[in-house]
Design an enzyme around this catalytic site. Structure first.
Site, short mmCIF file in Angstrom:
data_model
loop_
_atom_site.label_atom_id
_atom_site.label_comp_id
_atom_site.label_asym_id
_atom_site.label_seq_id
_atom_site.Cartn_x
_atom_site.Cartn_y
_atom_site.Cartn_z
N GLU A 34 -12.59 -8.04 24.56
CA GLU A 34 -12.89 -8.45 25.94
C GLU A 34 -11.88 -7.81 26.89
O GLU A 34 -10.68 -7.91 26.70
CB GLU A 34 -12.79 -9.97 26.07
CG GLU A 34 -13.04 -10.48 27.47
CD GLU A 34 -12.94 -11.99 27.58
OE1 GLU A 34 -13.19 -12.52 28.68
OE2 GLU A 34 -12.62 -12.66 26.58
N GLU A 132 -18.49 -19.40 31.24
CA GLU A 132 -17.04 -19.60 31.15
C GLU A 132 -16.51 -19.80 32.56
O GLU A 132 -15.98 -18.89 33.19
CB GLU A 132 -16.37 -18.40 30.47
CG GLU A 132 -14.91 -18.66 30.19
CD GLU A 132 -14.21 -17.51 29.54
OE1 GLU A 132 -13.48 -17.76 28.57
OE2 GLU A 132 -14.35 -16.36 30.01
#
Length: 161
Positions: A34, A132
């Site tokens: 990520e 998220e």
């Protein structure tokens, strides 16, 4: 290593992930890399560009490594998802979303999530969307806001995963 240049950091990440991916051989495990934004939440972080994350995944050349595209981070960095990802959408295994500013639920900030989700669908992303974010309202209300955005994309393109 403090003070290491980007090329050295890139090489180190490729080396470590290559070894890690090799350990995954024979399993169904997928490691996700990520990239984060270095403008707001992770100042000074090394991997702050989607393109470089995709380049690392491509260099490692393993089915056990893919990109976790945190679209919030990419958009905070000012990236254009279509041009950054392009034909490498197959290297993206998961997408996370949050709005900016504040990292709240889509629909509460300045990002056009309907357009961004549509871009990813047009590129060929068919996976799930991870939420998220820090809800500004109760969880159910915030998820209903996201569901409304997804429904508008779905109504113009087919089913959202």
């Amino acid at each position: 290593m403090p003070g290491a240049d980007r090329a050295h950091q890139h090489s180190a990440v490729v080396s470590v992930l290559s070894r890690a991916a090799k350990l995954m051989e024979g399993s169904e495990v997928t490691l996700l890399l990520e990239n984060l934004n270095s403008r707001v939440n992770h100042i000074g972080t090394y991997l702050d560009a989607t393109r470089e994350g995709l380049d690392i995944v491509r260099e490692v050349r393993s089915v056990h490594l893919r990109l976790l595209l945190d679209a919030y981070h990419a958009l905070v960095m000012g990236e254009d998802l279509a041009s950054e990802i392009g034909e490498d959408i197959d290297l993206v295994a998961h997408v996370q979303v949050a709005d900016a500013p504040g990292r709240h639920e889509p629909g509460t900030g300045v990002l056009d999530w309907e357009a961004q989700l549509r871009i990813l669908r047009n590129l060929g992303y068919t996976g799930y969307w991870g939420m998220e974010y820090l809800p500004q309202s109760d969880t159910i209300t915030s998820l209903m806001m996201v569901e409304q955005i997804a429904a508008r994309v779905e109504n113009t393109q087919g089913h959202m995963g």
